[in-house]
Design a protein around this motif. Structure first.
Motif, PDB file in Angstrom:
ATOM      1  N   ALA A 286       0.850  -1.202   0.000  1.00 50.97           N
ATOM      2  CA  ALA A 286       0.000   0.000   0.000  1.00 50.97           C
ATOM      3  C   ALA A 286       0.879   1.243   0.000  1.00 50.97           C
ATOM      4  O   ALA A 286       1.859   1.312   0.730  1.00 50.97           O
TER       5      ALA A 286
ATOM      6  N   LEU B  97      -3.618   4.859   1.074  1.00 50.17           N
ATOM      7  CA  LEU B  97      -4.219   4.829   2.410  1.00 50.17           C
ATOM      8  C   LEU B  97      -4.982   6.118   2.695  1.00 50.17           C
ATOM      9  O   LEU B  97      -5.910   6.134   3.491  1.00 50.17           O
TER      10      LEU B  97
ATOM     11  N   VAL C 114      -7.528   6.249   6.503  1.00 48.24           N
ATOM     12  CA  VAL C 114      -6.612   5.347   7.191  1.00 48.24           C
ATOM     13  C   VAL C 114      -5.251   6.028   7.397  1.00 48.24           C
ATOM     14  O   VAL C 114      -4.628   5.893   8.450  1.00 48.24           O
TER      15      VAL C 114
ATOM     16  N   ARG D 116      -4.334  -4.226   7.794  1.00 42.78           N
ATOM     17  CA  ARG D 116      -4.848  -4.022   6.444  1.00 42.78           C
ATOM     18  C   ARG D 116      -3.831  -3.292   5.556  1.00 42.78           C
ATOM     19  O   ARG D 116      -3.716  -3.583   4.374  1.00 42.78           O
ATOM     20  N   ALA D 117      -3.136  -2.342   6.157  1.00 39.58           N
ATOM     21  CA  ALA D 117      -2.276  -1.475   5.346  1.00 39.58           C
ATOM     22  C   ALA D 117      -0.916  -2.084   5.016  1.00 39.58           C
ATOM     23  O   ALA D 117      -0.351  -1.815   3.962  1.00 39.58           O
ATOM     24  N   ARG D 118      -0.388  -2.875   5.925  1.00 39.51           N
ATOM     25  CA  ARG D 118       0.986  -3.332   5.735  1.00 39.51           C
ATOM     26  C   ARG D 118       1.088  -4.421   4.690  1.00 39.51           C
ATOM     27  O   ARG D 118       0.143  -5.194   4.546  1.00 39.51           O
TER      28      ARG D 118
ATOM     29  N   ILE E 200       3.587  -1.248   4.045  1.00 38.90           N
ATOM     30  CA  ILE E 200       3.440   0.090   3.475  1.00 38.90           C
ATOM     31  C   ILE E 200       4.704   0.391   2.684  1.00 38.90           C
ATOM     32  O   ILE E 200       5.813   0.215   3.186  1.00 38.90           O
TER      33      ILE E 200
END
Ligand code: ADP
Ligand code: MG
Length: 721
Positions: free
Chosen positions: A2, A7, A34, A175-177, A179
């Motif tokens: 991401a 995000l 986020v 969810r994001a990693r 990054i």
């Protein structure tokens, strides 16, 4: 992977455990996406890495125990007391827990629940127990969040508390990693920074307390880098888009002007003028900020600058924030020109003047006019009509036009505006620059922005990062610093006595009345009442009055009476704050001084001590808060504006000093321009170097995308072509 800009496009409501209701609460605090959420960093951490088994729990110290509830029940030993008792155990031992008047625990901790209990274990009647512990119910993976590790404590937002954030952060990171990291490795290495992915994880869930520091550094660097990239891009764009031209000053006018001044320029004035002149010779337009304390001699520098343009056949403009100041600029510049023998004979027919006659046998002359809502005048024709003045501006007869911002906003057409001096404290925005360009048909005039607000280097690097900065850091010789004292209301007579003594010695005084926020009417009324009161206290003195509700012409009338010495004491609201120059005024009394900010007090004080005589500033105040006391003490302690600006930042913090939405500062969520100054310097250097090598960030698309996504509309224009 991401990206941060990705995000920044995911709403927080999509994070499991937040949902629409909490998302709405967070939105109020500016946490919409986020990316915003991940920038809501812990304010502190609790070290719960020490998670002893129950059997080893030390008595008397705060611990966190992970255990399962075996039994729980409430009883009522007294009418007003409910005791809820639980037995908890892990593989090693059990422990009794007691809560007083917290019967809800029975519901939230049914037998079988795994929870973390934080509190002190005590010995009660020979048995170990814990009273009123904090409880964090663990469900599955949650266990790893609050126990056996460093636990982040978040600033509460509305009803959203730290525990909620903890879980939300965990879910968001999951969810994001990973990054992605848009910053080239060599830059990271040179600055000793960890990767972005590591940094976001470690700021929220550090393995050790020490780890959170470098994590924060990395995120602060990123904020500064985005801001500085936007500034570097903006500067680049300005240079590229500008249709500049090189002035070719011979120095004839400017030098003649400087030679004939009744004093020598200070070293600082000369240095600054040199910086400006080399800008003028460049092909791209100047965007220079000229900083200097009140009275440091900026006006002289501005006039010399304008003359550099005028002698090449270009027109110049001076823009002031108010009509009173425009009037004052006009009269002081006219006076300076006359002093240097550069004034035309008045009343010569306008058609015989202008550029062609600039270098006549009698020597060059400079035609200067003023145009404001209430005034139209010129040094070659004081009674000029507005229409003729406008015609003369359009035909190029006028060399220098003084006015308010209306000069660039209304129907004024220049023949060839080549140089503009803007006298103001606030930022001269991009929008105004565009207007300015339109004023001069196709070319971009050079721009010199003057400010008496000392801006520490920390801030000129952020706020004014796309401008070049010149600083006059030396006062003309022979000026003793203004002596400042704080007086309580009870001691106010000392102030009136000081005024009477100074007036008896032939000098004049200002009395500034309390600031009434948002009500110029009430402010004017209280100044009027104060004039009456002071006239009674000092019956032998002529006490005048000026406030913001007066018509511009009346204001100017009062000012000229004061300048001419027909008024001894001028009672005023803060309208005199900026730029008023009456060298014979030596006393400045500020009433209810605790209602003013540091920089305002400093500006006001700058109105006195401008002549050869010692200046005095008396601050009447009974401060009611520690902060206002600190502010007054700071102002009394020094006349160094840069130091005061730094004090101001320290006392109030950057968020307050710069209104919420001011140019990029609002995007600094973690970074603090004072504390993190070294990172700011590094980020600025890196950003400008990057843009130098890759002017449109074509080779760094992710960074470009991120600047857009994080800084929003204010930078959108940078990317339009
Ligand atoms: P500023 O605009 O920075 O507040 P001004 O240009 O109005 O300051 O100058 C303040 C006063 O100091 C003016 O009266 C001006 O004539 C005088 N002045 C400016 N430069 C010098 C100098 N080098 N030496 C002595 N007096 C000076
Ligand atoms: Mg000035």
């Amino acid at each position: 992977m991401a990206t941060l800009s990705r995000l920044a496009s995911i709403p927080v409501s999509e994070i499991k455990s937040l949902g629409p209701k909490r998302a709405a609460l967070l939105a109020k605090a500016g946490i919409d996406t986020v990316a915003d959420l991940l920038h809501h960093v812990p304010r502190t951490y609790l070290d719960r890495s020490d998670k002893p088994p129950l059997a080893d729990v030390p008595v008397g110290t705060e611990v966190t125990i992970i255990a399962e509830v075996k039994r729980i029940a409430s009883r009522r030993p007294k009418p007003k007391l409910v005791m809820t008792e639980a037995l908890i155990s892990d593989e090693t031992a059990s422990l009794k827990i007691v809560w007083f008047n917290q019967s809800f625990r029975e519901k939230t901790l049914p037998p079988g629940t795994q929870a973390a209990f934080s509190g002190a274990v005590e010995s009660f009647r020979g048995k170990l127990q814990m009273s009123n512990p904090d409880v964090e119910v663990l469900d599955g993976e949650g266990e790893t969040l609050v126990t056996g590790r460093i636990v982040p404590i978040y600033p509460q937002v509305g009803e959203v508390k730290t525990g909620k954030f903890l879980r939300a952060m965990h879910n968001a990171l999951k969810r994001a990693r990973p990054i992605s990291d848009p910053i080239p490795d060599p830059i990271l290495a040179a600055n000793g920074l960890m990767t972005r992915d590591q940094a976001f994880y470690a700021i929220h869930f550090p393995e050790t307390l020490e780890e959170s520091g470098p994590a924060r550094q990395r995120l602060v660097y990123d904020e500064f880098l985005r801001l500085e990239l936007s500034l570097a891009l903006r500067k680049r764009r300005q240079i590229e888009e500008a249709t500049g031209f090189a002035h070719t000053p011979t120095g004839e006018l400017a030098e003649r002007f400087i030679e004939r001044l009744p004093y020598q320029l200070t070293g600082a004035q000369r240095r600054v003028l040199g910086e400006i002149e080399s800008d003028l010779r460049e092909g791209h337009p100047m965007h220079r900020l000229l900083q200097g304390e009140v009275g440091s001699g900026k006006t002289v520098v501005a006039v010399a600058t304008l003359l550099n343009g005028v002698e090449g056949g270009w027109q110049g403009a001076i823009m002031a924030p108010t009509e009173v100041l425009a009037d004052q600029h006009f009269s002081s510049v006219t006076g300076l020109l006359a002093q240097a023998g550069l004034s035309p004979e008045p009343f010569v027919s306008a058609s015989e003047l202008g550029m062609a006659s600039l270098f006549t046998a009698d020597g060059p002359t400079v035609h200067i006019g003023i145009l404001t809502g209430s005034t139209a005048s010129a040094n070659y024709r004081p009674d000029i009509s507005r229409k003729t003045l406008l015609d003369d501006v359009a035909s190029g007869q006028i060399d220098i036009l003084v006015g308010t911002h209306a000069l660039i906003q209304e129907g004024v057409r220049f023949h060839n505006l080549g140089l503009a001096v803007v006298d103001e404290q606030h930022r001269f925005g991009v929008a105004q620059r565009v207007l300015l360009k339109e004023k001069s048909q196709s070319i971009d005039p050079d721009l010199l922005i003057m400010t008496a607000t000392p801006i520490p280097r920390t801030l000129s690097m952020t706020l004014y990062g796309d401008l070049d900065v010149s600083i006059i850091d030396e006062m003309p010789p022979g000026r003793a610093p203004v002596q400042t004292r704080v007086l309580s209301r009870q001691e106010e007579n000392l102030a009136w006595k000081a005024i009477q003594e100074e007036v008896a010695a032939g000098r004049q005084a200002f009395v500034v009345c309390p600031l009434v926020e948002d009500s110029p009417k009430i402010e004017a009324a209280s100044a009027t009442a104060e004039q009456i009161r002071l006239a009674a206290i000092m019956p032998d003195l002529r006490v005048g009055l000026i406030h913001g509700q007066l018509r511009p012409a009346d204001k100017e009338a009062v000012m000229s009476e004061f300048r001419g010495g027909a008024i001894d004491v001028l009672v005023s609201t803060t309208v005199i704050e900026v730029g008023i120059d009456v060298p014979n005024a030596t006393v400045m009394v500020i009433e209810d001084a605790d209602r003013f900010g540091i920089s305002q007090l400093h500006q006001l004080r700058g109105r006195v001590g401008r002549g050869p005589s010692q200046g005095f500033c008396l601050l009447i105040a009974d401060p009611t808060t520690a902060e206002s006391e600190e502010r007054l003490a700071a102002v009394a302690a020094t006349t160094d504006g840069f130091r005061l600006a730094q004090d101001d930042l320290r006392i109030r913090g950057q968020g307050t000093v710069f209104g919420a939405r001011q140019s990029g500062m609002a995007d600094l969520k973690l970074a603090d321009v004072i504390r993190d100054f070294e990172l700011l310097v590094a980020a600025r250097r890196d950003a400008f170097a990057l843009v130098d090598r890759d002017p449109e960030l074509k080779e760094h698309p992710e960074l470009a995308e991120e600047v857009r996504a994080m800084l929003g509309e204010s930078v959108e224009w940078l990317f339009k072509s």
